[in-house]
Write a protein that holds these residues in place. Structure first.
Motif, PDB file in Angstrom:
ATOM      1  N   ILE A   1       0.835  -1.199   0.000  1.00  0.00           N
ATOM      2  CA  ILE A   1       0.000   0.000   0.000  1.00  0.00           C
ATOM      3  C   ILE A   1       0.874   1.256   0.000  1.00  0.00           C
ATOM      4  O   ILE A   1       0.559   2.256  -0.648  1.00  0.00           O
ATOM      5  CB  ILE A   1      -0.945   0.000   1.214  1.00  0.00           C
ATOM      6  CG1 ILE A   1      -1.950  -1.152   1.098  1.00  0.00           C
ATOM      7  CG2 ILE A   1      -1.692   1.328   1.339  1.00  0.00           C
ATOM      8  CD1 ILE A   1      -2.800  -1.359   2.337  1.00  0.00           C
ATOM      9  N   ALA A   2       2.008   1.184   0.709  1.00  0.00           N
ATOM     10  CA  ALA A   2       2.931   2.327   0.787  1.00  0.00           C
ATOM     11  C   ALA A   2       3.882   2.400  -0.403  1.00  0.00           C
ATOM     12  O   ALA A   2       4.761   3.259  -0.441  1.00  0.00           O
ATOM     13  CB  ALA A   2       3.737   2.243   2.080  1.00  0.00           C
ATOM     14  N   SER A   3       3.724   1.489  -1.371  1.00  0.00           N
ATOM     15  CA  SER A   3       4.589   1.417  -2.564  1.00  0.00           C
ATOM     16  C   SER A   3       6.032   1.083  -2.213  1.00  0.00           C
ATOM     17  O   SER A   3       6.949   1.399  -2.972  1.00  0.00           O
ATOM     18  CB  SER A   3       4.531   2.732  -3.356  1.00  0.00           C
ATOM     19  OG  SER A   3       3.229   2.954  -3.845  1.00  0.00           O
ATOM     20  N   LEU A   4       6.257   0.428  -1.070  1.00  0.00           N
ATOM     21  CA  LEU A   4       7.594  -0.045  -0.718  1.00  0.00           C
ATOM     22  C   LEU A   4       7.830  -1.462  -1.242  1.00  0.00           C
ATOM     23  O   LEU A   4       8.962  -1.935  -1.271  1.00  0.00           O
ATOM     24  CB  LEU A   4       7.773  -0.029   0.808  1.00  0.00           C
ATOM     25  CG  LEU A   4       7.664   1.350   1.474  1.00  0.00           C
ATOM     26  CD1 LEU A   4       7.747   1.219   2.991  1.00  0.00           C
ATOM     27  CD2 LEU A   4       8.758   2.280   0.954  1.00  0.00           C
ATOM     28  N   HIS A   5       6.747  -2.123  -1.612  1.00  0.00           N
ATOM     29  CA  HIS A   5       6.823  -3.439  -2.260  1.00  0.00           C
ATOM     30  C   HIS A   5       5.954  -3.353  -3.512  1.00  0.00           C
ATOM     31  O   HIS A   5       4.760  -3.080  -3.422  1.00  0.00           O
ATOM     32  CB  HIS A   5       6.321  -4.544  -1.329  1.00  0.00           C
ATOM     33  CG  HIS A   5       6.344  -5.899  -1.950  1.00  0.00           C
ATOM     34  ND1 HIS A   5       7.465  -6.702  -1.958  1.00  0.00           N
ATOM     35  CD2 HIS A   5       5.382  -6.591  -2.624  1.00  0.00           C
ATOM     36  CE1 HIS A   5       7.187  -7.827  -2.585  1.00  0.00           C
ATOM     37  NE2 HIS A   5       5.927  -7.786  -2.996  1.00  0.00           N
ATOM     38  N   GLU A   6       6.540  -3.581  -4.673  1.00  0.00           N
ATOM     39  CA  GLU A   6       5.827  -3.333  -5.922  1.00  0.00           C
ATOM     40  C   GLU A   6       5.474  -4.592  -6.703  1.00  0.00           C
ATOM     41  O   GLU A   6       4.734  -4.517  -7.684  1.00  0.00           O
ATOM     42  CB  GLU A   6       6.671  -2.407  -6.817  1.00  0.00           C
ATOM     43  CG  GLU A   6       6.929  -1.044  -6.185  1.00  0.00           C
ATOM     44  CD  GLU A   6       7.703  -0.128  -7.109  1.00  0.00           C
ATOM     45  OE1 GLU A   6       8.244  -0.622  -8.110  1.00  0.00           O
ATOM     46  OE2 GLU A   6       7.757   1.081  -6.826  1.00  0.00           O
TER      47      GLU A   6
END
Length: 334
Positions: free
Chosen positions: A49-54
């Motif tokens: 959700i935080a775009s730290l895992h794509e």
């Protein structure tokens, strides 16, 4: 209004599926907790959700805006992330840590915002202290103040209370829950602590075997669990032998089991039809836990709670009374 919506979310590390077809949403002013054992993928959902895992399949929407546009994943400015270890800068003082999130504001605007946050988070007298001079609770407040400095609409909390002692943890939970409601944030809490989830949440998603086993209010999940896994995860229960259920005129299918919370079993020395042997007694403060064996049901062991041992002291046997209304029938697996 829905602040966060996760649809058909799946994650795999190599050939190993971690999460599969996860769906849930979070309304504004709502706290949704993702609950499950360590390693089940809870933090991976937050990081995505935080775009730290794509590297995931499915869609994530923040205020109706999809994080994937034209095949490109974007980091959304409305998201605030509070890490388990607070992620503060040790070389900066309290004021500077909070200011770090406001680099795009003019000096006077920045000062006004920081002063407001220092007052709101009870950190005014600590503004010039270094991070190592603060207690764990004070460090956590600095971490939350820094995140809220840029006024996000969505707050992600990854095991935020794990480094606090019990008394401080309870106080911080109450304070943070009130703050989320006042600011009308969409909050997602990740934890493996059942009591924390029940006390903090508006709704809970329980992860089991890569999927959401059940999603609902704390009251729904606690009183009406759909499976043995959910019941066992949120409460201390006993699984009752089928023969015992039959003696109580309760019939179940092979796919189901009968359960009862350990605190709902009445124990006494008054003779009844269910005889048990006392194997062990544990003092737990304001109650005792008894490990007992049901002799007539293949010596099956159960755990029960009693407020006093006065009637059972020095006894090797006891008798049980079960109320049919306290017995729930749930599926073994979903």
């Amino acid at each position: 209004m829905i602040g966060v919506s996760v649809k058909n979310f799946s994650v795999a590390f190599g050939n190993t599926k971690i999460l599969e077809n996860i769906n849930f949403d979070v309304k504004q002013g709502e706290i949704v907790t993702i609950l499950g054992p360590s390693g089940c993928g809870k933090s991976t959902i937050l990081r995505s959700i935080a775009s730290l895992h794509e590297d995931y399949d499915g869609d994530i929407f923040i205020n109706d805006h999809c994080l994937i546009n034209n095949g490109k994943k974007e980091c959304h400015k409305d998201i605030g992330y509070i890490f388990q270890d607070y992620a503060l800068f040790p070389h900066l003082n309290v004021k500077q840590n909070i200011e770090f999130a406001l680099y795009n504001l003019k000096s006077n605007q920045k000062q006004k915002r920081v002063d407001k946050l220092l007052k709101q988070f009870d950190l005014v007298e600590h503004r010039n202290k270094q991070i190592h001079e603060l207690s764990g609770g004070q460090q956590q407040r600095v971490s939350i103040a820094r995140v809220l400095a840029y006024e996000p609409k969505v707050l992600l909390l990854d095991e935020p209370f794990s480094n606090l002692d019990t008394i401080l943890r309870n106080k911080t939970k109450i304070w943070l829950k009130k703050l989320i409601k006042e600011l009308n944030l969409s909050a997602i809490l990740v934890t493996h602590d059942q009591k924390e989830a029940l006390s903090m949440s508006d709704r809970i998603a329980i992860i089991n075997n890569k999927r959401v086993e059940q999603f609902g209010t704390p009251q729904e999940l606690y009183t009406k669990p759909k499976s043995l896994y959910v019941a066992n995860f949120l409460n201390k229960i006993n699984v009752l032998p089928n023969l015992l259920l039959e003696s109580l005129n309760i019939k179940i299918s092979s796919e189901n089991v009968g359960i009862i919370p350990i605190g709902k079993v009445e124990v006494s020395n008054a003779i009844s039809t269910i005889k048990a042997a006392i194997l062990d007694v544990s003092f737990c403060g304001d109650y005792y836990e008894l490990n007992i064996s049901l002799k007539e049901y293949e010596n099956m062991e159960m755990t029960v709670q009693v407020k006093s041992m006065q009637a059972l002291e020095n006894k090797k046997e006891c008798y049980l009374n079960l109320n049919n209304e306290d017995i729930k029938i749930v599926r073994k697996n979903i």
